[in-house]
Design a protein around this motif. Structure first.
Motif, PDB file in Angstrom:
ATOM      1  N   GLY A 183       0.873 -49.064  41.128  1.00 52.02           N
ATOM      2  CA  GLY A 183       1.234 -49.613  39.894  1.00 52.02           C
ATOM      3  C   GLY A 183       0.809 -48.638  38.882  1.00 52.02           C
ATOM      4  O   GLY A 183       0.801 -49.031  37.689  1.00 52.02           O
ATOM      5  N   ILE A 184       0.468 -47.499  39.137  1.00 53.13           N
ATOM      6  CA  ILE A 184       0.523 -46.139  37.996  1.00 53.13           C
ATOM      7  C   ILE A 184       1.799 -46.053  37.345  1.00 53.13           C
ATOM      8  O   ILE A 184       2.758 -45.900  37.787  1.00 53.13           O
ATOM      9  CB  ILE A 184      -0.183 -45.385  38.592  1.00 53.13           C
ATOM     10  CG1 ILE A 184      -1.497 -45.381  39.222  1.00 53.13           C
ATOM     11  CG2 ILE A 184      -0.408 -44.047  37.231  1.00 53.13           C
ATOM     12  CD1 ILE A 184      -2.252 -44.225  39.766  1.00 53.13           C
ATOM     13  N   GLU A 185       1.661 -46.106  36.049  1.00 50.92           N
ATOM     14  CA  GLU A 185       2.765 -45.682  35.425  1.00 50.92           C
ATOM     15  C   GLU A 185       2.900 -44.578  34.286  1.00 50.92           C
ATOM     16  O   GLU A 185       1.610 -43.981  34.190  1.00 50.92           O
ATOM     17  CB  GLU A 185       3.066 -46.935  34.286  1.00 50.92           C
ATOM     18  CG  GLU A 185       3.472 -48.290  34.878  1.00 50.92           C
ATOM     19  CD  GLU A 185       4.098 -49.337  33.746  1.00 50.92           C
ATOM     20  OE1 GLU A 185       4.676 -49.104  32.972  1.00 50.92           O
ATOM     21  OE2 GLU A 185       3.180 -50.541  33.855  1.00 50.92           O
ATOM     22  N   TYR A 186       3.995 -43.822  34.223  1.00 54.30           N
ATOM     23  CA  TYR A 186       3.744 -42.505  33.786  1.00 54.30           C
ATOM     24  C   TYR A 186       4.485 -42.255  32.190  1.00 54.30           C
ATOM     25  O   TYR A 186       5.720 -43.026  32.084  1.00 54.30           O
ATOM     26  CB  TYR A 186       4.481 -41.584  34.589  1.00 54.30           C
ATOM     27  CG  TYR A 186       4.665 -39.944  34.112  1.00 54.30           C
ATOM     28  CD1 TYR A 186       3.752 -39.284  33.997  1.00 54.30           C
ATOM     29  CD2 TYR A 186       6.037 -39.464  34.028  1.00 54.30           C
ATOM     30  CE1 TYR A 186       3.769 -37.956  33.323  1.00 54.30           C
ATOM     31  CE2 TYR A 186       6.217 -38.240  33.667  1.00 54.30           C
ATOM     32  CZ  TYR A 186       5.174 -37.462  33.457  1.00 54.30           C
ATOM     33  OH  TYR A 186       5.172 -36.132  32.940  1.00 54.30           O
ATOM     34  N   ILE A 187       3.831 -41.723  31.476  1.00 50.54           N
ATOM     35  CA  ILE A 187       4.296 -41.254  30.005  1.00 50.54           C
ATOM     36  C   ILE A 187       4.199 -39.765  30.016  1.00 50.54           C
ATOM     37  O   ILE A 187       3.180 -39.287  30.107  1.00 50.54           O
ATOM     38  CB  ILE A 187       3.506 -41.985  28.985  1.00 50.54           C
ATOM     39  CG1 ILE A 187       3.551 -43.417  29.320  1.00 50.54           C
ATOM     40  CG2 ILE A 187       3.964 -41.465  27.483  1.00 50.54           C
ATOM     41  CD1 ILE A 187       2.724 -44.197  28.115  1.00 50.54           C
ATOM     42  N   GLU A 188       5.483 -39.456  29.745  1.00 52.13           N
ATOM     43  CA  GLU A 188       5.774 -37.863  29.714  1.00 52.13           C
ATOM     44  C   GLU A 188       5.336 -37.224  28.276  1.00 52.13           C
ATOM     45  O   GLU A 188       5.813 -37.877  27.472  1.00 52.13           O
ATOM     46  CB  GLU A 188       7.050 -37.456  30.287  1.00 52.13           C
ATOM     47  CG  GLU A 188       7.304 -35.916  30.363  1.00 52.13           C
ATOM     48  CD  GLU A 188       8.926 -35.497  30.722  1.00 52.13           C
ATOM     49  OE1 GLU A 188       8.929 -34.269  31.374  1.00 52.13           O
ATOM     50  OE2 GLU A 188       9.670 -36.593  30.559  1.00 52.13           O
TER      51      GLU A 188
END
Length: 429
Positions: free
Chosen positions: A334-339
């Motif tokens: 469930g880890i989300e990524y913000i670039e």
């Protein structure tokens, strides 16, 4: 090494006019080892212009190195420090006249508009660009040693206090941020007292964010562009430091080669340390942590595993999407990524710079997420990571400025972090 006027091939005095004037100063022999210069320039109005009021703006390429208010009568001396002496011949002076003397013959025919003389009164070339700045590096090395920030310091009470504070914030869904200060942040905090505009351009703005974005700012802000950019960046950084719950300080290990060579990076660490000590309270030395705190904690799996397991929502904010590797290694999901934009110098792909524009896009994304209570963000975004941590905390989240841990996990980016992949990696084997 002082130089005599008789030894100079280039002119050392000239008549100057309002506007831009090339100085034609002498450059050192490229093989001499000279890296810096101290100049004394003497200014005097021509007789007809005595009583005029104005200022001289000395530039080194595009960067302003000194602004001098000119005496209306008599000689004005400007002492200038050049920290890139190989280009000393590119020094120019803009003469700005605010009010002309009443002695001027208004309708006099003029072949040229020379109104003042400027002379090189003294020039000293130096082989050590740090010079007296070495003292702030020496003091910081000693302070770090006294605080115990040396070697593998994250153990025992120090580690327990730090880890407990972070985990309590996550459990209580309390706003919390940890930021770290390195030599980049130190250069921001040490400008303009310890770093010149030329140094800031080459060592910070161009180095981190690239020429394209920074030079665009120059095209729209005239002479004040470097000062303007640094004022904006400094304000973001200082706001972030003030709101942080933990501030990582420079460590002794950054000064290991001090006896042989003092670098501008050491001066940057010094500026970071002294700003932090002057604005924050560090009542218990044994509870302080260093700039490399997360690098040390990443060498053991327990800290980050506990963080991921305790958080309701998990995010990584960085230049590479490492979610799959992190989820696999720490057995979480469930880890989300913000670039975010990559570090300009260490990136294979050159795009729009992180600052002064693209960071606003990231701030907008974070602010649009609303209530972040129960969320944990791991951030690796250089100097701007500190401001992202501030924004996240203001919205109720927990923000950890883990920095180059991402580079180690990814195996690319900052060279020393990549080398540290031997101890910090996402390989289970």
């Amino acid at each position: 090494m002082p130089i005599d006027e008789a030894d100079l091939e280039a002119p050392v005095r000239r008549s100057i006019s309002p506007g831009a004037n090339a100085m034609g100063l002498p450059a050192p022999n490229p093989e001499s080892g000279v890296v810096a210069a101290r100049l004394t320039l003497a200014f005097r109005w021509h007789e007809e212009f005595e009583g005029s009021q104005g200022e001289a703006i000395f530039k080194h390429g595009k960067a302003i190195i000194e602004r001098v208010h000119l005496s209306r009568f008599g000689e004005t001396r400007a002492n200038i420090w050049i920290r890139n002496a190989n280009n000393v011949d590119k020094i120019s002076v803009d003469l700005i006249i605010d009010r002309y003397s009443e002695n001027i013959e208004i309708n006099k025919k003029r072949e040229d508009f020379g109104c003042a003389a400027i002379e090189l009164a003294h020039c000293e070339f130096l082989t050590n660009e740090i010079y007296n700045r070495r003292h702030i590096a020496a003091a910081t090395r000693d302070i770090a040693d006294e605080l115990g920030l040396r070697g593998k310091y994250m153990h025992g009470e120090r580690k327990d206090v730090f880890q407990s504070a972070v985990m309590a914030a996550i459990a209580n869904k309390a706003p919390y941020s940890v930021v770290r200060l390195g030599d980049g942040e130190g250069r921001v905090l040490g400008f303009p007292e310890y770093f010149s505009q030329s140094e800031i351009l080459s060592q910070l703005l161009y180095y981190h964010f690239g020429h394209q974005s920074i030079n665009y700012a120059a095209s729209i802000d005239g002479d004040n562009w470097v000062n303007g950019l640094m004022a904006d960046l400094s304000a973001l950084l200082k706001t972030s430091i003030a709101s942080a719950d933990y501030v990582g300080l420079p460590v002794y290990d950054f000064f290991r080669d001090y006896e042989n060579e003092v670098t501008s990076g050491m001066v940057g660490y010094g500026c970071a340390m002294h700003y932090a000590l002057g604005t924050r309270r560090f009542d218990v030395p044994e509870h302080t942590v260093g700039t490399n705190v997360f690098q040390l904690l990443a060498e053991e799996p327990d800290f980050f595993k506990e963080v991921f397991e305790a958080a309701e929502r998990k995010y990584i904010v960085g230049p590479w999407d490492l979610t799959a590797g992190i989820e696999d290694y720490f057995a979480v999901d469930g880890i989300e990524y913000i670039e975010v934009p990559r570090h300009f110098t260490w990136s294979d792909e050159k795009s729009i710079g992180h600052f002064p524009d693209m960071y606003k896009v990231i701030v907008g994304k974070l602010e649009s997420m609303g209530d972040l209570r129960g969320s944990v963000f791991l951030i690796g975004a250089g100097i701007l990571a500190k401001y992202y941590a501030h924004i996240i905390k203001m919205q109720g989240g927990v923000a950890l400025d883990v920095g180059s841990v991402f580079d180690s996990w990814a195996g690319k980016g900052l060279p020393y972090a990549v080398r540290n992949q031997v101890r910090i990696n996402l390989d289970k084997d």
